[in-house]
Design a protein around this motif. Structure first.
Motif, PDB file in Angstrom:
ATOM      1  N   GLY A  86       0.808  -1.217   0.000  1.00  0.00           N
ATOM      2  CA  GLY A  86       0.000   0.000   0.000  1.00  0.00           C
ATOM      3  C   GLY A  86       0.840   1.267   0.000  1.00  0.00           C
ATOM      4  N   MET A  87       2.018   1.227   0.611  1.00  0.00           N
ATOM      5  CA  MET A  87       2.891   2.398   0.607  1.00  0.00           C
ATOM      6  C   MET A  87       3.306   2.753  -0.819  1.00  0.00           C
ATOM      7  SD  MET A  87       5.119   1.278   3.938  1.00  0.00           S
ATOM      8  CE  MET A  87       6.237   2.675   4.080  1.00  0.00           C
ATOM      9  N   TYR A  88       3.630   1.743  -1.602  1.00  0.00           N
ATOM     10  CA  TYR A  88       3.961   1.998  -3.016  1.00  0.00           C
ATOM     11  C   TYR A  88       2.743   2.535  -3.764  1.00  0.00           C
ATOM     12  CZ  TYR A  88       4.301   0.955  -7.965  1.00  0.00           C
ATOM     13  OH  TYR A  88       4.248   1.054  -9.330  1.00  0.00           O
ATOM     14  N   LEU A  89       1.576   1.938  -3.536  1.00  0.00           N
ATOM     15  CA  LEU A  89       0.373   2.370  -4.242  1.00  0.00           C
ATOM     16  C   LEU A  89       0.002   3.805  -3.876  1.00  0.00           C
ATOM     17  CD1 LEU A  89      -1.755  -0.891  -3.868  1.00  0.00           C
ATOM     18  CD2 LEU A  89      -0.612  -0.068  -5.931  1.00  0.00           C
ATOM     19  N   MET A  90       0.207   4.186  -2.626  1.00  0.00           N
ATOM     20  CA  MET A  90      -0.086   5.558  -2.221  1.00  0.00           C
ATOM     21  C   MET A  90       0.858   6.544  -2.896  1.00  0.00           C
ATOM     22  SD  MET A  90      -2.738   5.533  -0.306  1.00  0.00           S
ATOM     23  CE  MET A  90      -2.734   7.168   0.422  1.00  0.00           C
ATOM     24  N   ARG A  91       2.131   6.177  -3.016  1.00  0.00           N
ATOM     25  CA  ARG A  91       3.081   7.079  -3.661  1.00  0.00           C
ATOM     26  C   ARG A  91       2.839   7.149  -5.165  1.00  0.00           C
ATOM     27  NH1 ARG A  91       8.879   7.457  -0.779  1.00  0.00           N
ATOM     28  NH2 ARG A  91       8.826   9.266  -2.157  1.00  0.00           N
ATOM     29  N   SER A  92       2.249   6.098  -5.729  1.00  0.00           N
ATOM     30  CA  SER A  92       1.946   6.091  -7.156  1.00  0.00           C
ATOM     31  C   SER A  92       0.781   7.016  -7.507  1.00  0.00           C
ATOM     32  CB  SER A  92       1.635   4.669  -7.626  1.00  0.00           C
ATOM     33  OG  SER A  92       2.757   3.830  -7.483  1.00  0.00           O
ATOM     34  N   ILE A  93       0.040   7.463  -6.503  1.00  0.00           N
ATOM     35  CA  ILE A  93      -1.048   8.412  -6.763  1.00  0.00           C
ATOM     36  C   ILE A  93      -0.497   9.720  -7.300  1.00  0.00           C
ATOM     37  CG2 ILE A  93      -2.863   9.799  -5.663  1.00  0.00           C
ATOM     38  CD1 ILE A  93      -3.284   7.487  -3.710  1.00  0.00           C
ATOM     39  N   GLY A  94       0.737  10.081  -6.862  1.00  0.00           N
ATOM     40  CA  GLY A  94       1.341  11.335  -7.306  1.00  0.00           C
ATOM     41  C   GLY A  94       0.560  12.528  -6.809  1.00  0.00           C
ATOM     42  N   LYS A  95       0.277  13.458  -7.721  1.00  0.00           N
ATOM     43  CA  LYS A  95      -0.470  14.661  -7.366  1.00  0.00           C
ATOM     44  C   LYS A  95      -1.934  14.579  -7.794  1.00  0.00           C
ATOM     45  CE  LYS A  95       3.430  17.868  -7.233  1.00  0.00           C
ATOM     46  NZ  LYS A  95       3.948  19.185  -7.637  1.00  0.00           N
ATOM     47  N   ASP A  96      -2.435  13.352  -7.940  1.00  0.00           N
ATOM     48  CA  ASP A  96      -3.833  13.163  -8.323  1.00  0.00           C
ATOM     49  C   ASP A  96      -4.769  13.084  -7.130  1.00  0.00           C
ATOM     50  OD1 ASP A  96      -3.016  13.131 -10.931  1.00  0.00           O
ATOM     51  OD2 ASP A  96      -3.020  10.940 -11.126  1.00  0.00           O
ATOM     52  N   GLY A  97      -4.244  13.303  -5.936  1.00  0.00           N
ATOM     53  CA  GLY A  97      -5.078  13.264  -4.751  1.00  0.00           C
ATOM     54  C   GLY A  97      -5.913  14.524  -4.600  1.00  0.00           C
ATOM     55  N   VAL A  98      -6.694  14.583  -3.547  1.00  0.00           N
ATOM     56  CA  VAL A  98      -7.581  15.722  -3.300  1.00  0.00           C
ATOM     57  C   VAL A  98      -6.782  17.010  -3.133  1.00  0.00           C
ATOM     58  CG1 VAL A  98      -9.270  16.697  -1.691  1.00  0.00           C
ATOM     59  CG2 VAL A  98      -9.349  14.250  -2.266  1.00  0.00           C
ATOM     60  N   TYR A  99      -5.646  16.942  -2.429  1.00  0.00           N
ATOM     61  CA  TYR A  99      -4.859  18.134  -2.146  1.00  0.00           C
ATOM     62  C   TYR A  99      -3.787  18.408  -3.210  1.00  0.00           C
ATOM     63  CZ  TYR A  99      -7.021  17.767   2.457  1.00  0.00           C
ATOM     64  OH  TYR A  99      -7.919  17.691   3.494  1.00  0.00           O
ATOM     65  N   GLN A 100      -3.689  17.550  -4.211  1.00  0.00           N
ATOM     66  CA  GLN A 100      -2.733  17.712  -5.307  1.00  0.00           C
ATOM     67  C   GLN A 100      -1.310  17.938  -4.794  1.00  0.00           C
ATOM     68  OE1 GLN A 100      -4.334  20.833  -7.799  1.00  0.00           O
ATOM     69  NE2 GLN A 100      -5.893  19.487  -8.654  1.00  0.00           N
ATOM     70  N   SER A 101      -0.944  17.134  -3.806  1.00  0.00           N
ATOM     71  CA  SER A 101       0.383  17.197  -3.214  1.00  0.00           C
ATOM     72  C   SER A 101       1.129  15.907  -3.516  1.00  0.00           C
ATOM     73  CB  SER A 101       0.272  17.395  -1.697  1.00  0.00           C
ATOM     74  OG  SER A 101       1.523  17.208  -1.054  1.00  0.00           O
ATOM     75  N   HIS A 102       2.464  15.979  -3.436  1.00  0.00           N
ATOM     76  CA  HIS A 102       3.241  14.752  -3.615  1.00  0.00           C
ATOM     77  C   HIS A 102       3.115  13.840  -2.404  1.00  0.00           C
ATOM     78  CE1 HIS A 102       5.986  17.138  -1.157  1.00  0.00           C
ATOM     79  NE2 HIS A 102       6.619  16.014  -0.846  1.00  0.00           N
TER      80      HIS A 102
END
Length: 361
Positions: A86-102
């Motif tokens: 899950g740690m890898y999958l979370m980092r693979s989100i990139g800046k596509d999250g709600v807050y658009q942060s790394h």
């Protein structure tokens, strides 16, 4: 050799079941919804989840059914493998999250400014896969070494494994540990650059899980039918006698305990991208107890039994929680009691008895 390890009908059944399971994602992709041969995406995801549970049940059977070590903490190893992936999958989100942060959204919400040190290099898929193996394996090795060296066994060992998984659950529920608190990890976007919600990606994950299940079954069969397996069964049946003839059970128990934890970690890693979430509830003692029930219902000490049990119990759970959501825990307890009283060898043992010709009166 026991029919479960494996007779010709057993091999036929294994190959037939593997073929049917492999066909499900093909039917999902090849036929449109509404077609008579179409298999829904929900069914494919559900069976994929069951296969992850079956790997965990198989891992538990290796230590409980063949070595006599009853663990009530295997849910911890399952969850740690899931968190590592899950740690890898979370980092693979990139800046596509709600807050658009790394940083993951939960870290931004909690005002984290950078990743903690233990998140280092987790943007690498292969490093994350290494963690999937090393984290549960290292924890199991250290815990097992001190427990087995101290000759802790039986109900006392079961209790401390349950205490261990409960302690880790409480730790991961804390927001300041950097693992998402009670919400855990979710909202995954990509894996190895592929969109995780694409049907093709889901099919690939499903088939990889099937391959892992079959590979785990063959690995465990090879172990239990080897000289090592006979020593493990001797540990189960009479550890003191084994010591008397010159064997040191510590390293045999430690090997199988660590291997079992690694297999559980791999199952958890395969579970997370298919289900789409991992949180501390996966570490709850209740989940570990359910794994024991899977093995008992199917027939422990048979390898195939826990797989059958995992599919049977979780299939029943999926139906029961939809039809009678408030009664599932009562039903689960009743199943365990009835199996213990009337089917001590589980489903596989009952089937073997029914195949035997009746003795002459």
């Amino acid at each position: 050799m026991s029919p479960s390890l494996f007779s010709r009908p057993a091999w036929t059944g294994i190959l037939a079941c593997a073929g049917i399971l492999a066909l499900l994602p093909v039917l999902n992709l090849a036929f449109e919804p509404g077609h008579a041969l179409h298999v829904s995406s929900y069914t494919v995801a559900l069976v994929g989840k069951f296969m992850c549970y079956a790997i965990a049940a198989l891992a538990l059977d290796l230590v409980w059914g063949y070595t006599g070590i009853l663990s009530l903490g295997h849910g911890l190893f399952f969850a740690l493998g899931g968190y590592a992936h899950g740690m890898y999958l979370m980092r693979s989100i990139g800046k596509d999250g709600v807050y658009q942060s790394h940083l993951p959204d939960f870290m931004v919400f909690l005002d984290w400014k950078e990743y903690p040190w233990y998140w280092s290099f987790t943007d690498s898929f292969w490093y994350a896969m290494l963690l999937v193996v090393l984290v549960p394996g290292a924890l199991a090795f250290v815990f097992g070494y001190f427990a087995f060296r101290s000759r802790i066994k039986g109900v006392y060992f079961s209790i401390i494994t349950q205490a261990m998984t409960f302690a880790f659950m409480l730790l991961f529920f804390r927001n300041n540990t950097g693992f998402g608190g009670n919400n855990g990890f979710t909202d995954f976007k990509r894996i190895l650059g592929f969109t995780i919600t694409e049907p093709g990606t889901k099919a690939a994950l499903y088939l990889l899980t099937l391959a892992a299940l079959v590979g785990s079954l063959f690995l465990c069969r090879w172990i239990v039918t080897s000289k090592l397996g006979r020593v493990l069964q001797a540990v189960r049946d009479s550890e003191s006698r084994l010591m008397f003839i010159g064997y040191n059970p510590l390293w045999f128990k430690l090997f199988v305990w660590t291997l079992s934890a690694i297999l559980c970690g791999i199952a958890g890693a395969l579970y997370v991208p298919q289900v789409g979430i991992i949180n501390p509830s996966e570490m709850s003692p209740g989940n570990s107890i359910e794994m024991v029930i899977w093995a008992a219902v199917g027939g422990r000490g048979s390898l195939l039994g826990p797989i059958i049990g995992a599919f049977s119990v979780n299939g029943l759970k999926s139906w029961f929680t939809a039809a009678f959501p408030d009664l599932w825990l009562y039903a689960l307890g009743a199943i365990f009691i009835l199996v213990t009283l009337f089917m001590p060898q589980g489903i596989l043992g009952l089937a073997a008895k029914l195949r035997q010709p009746k003795e002459a009166a």
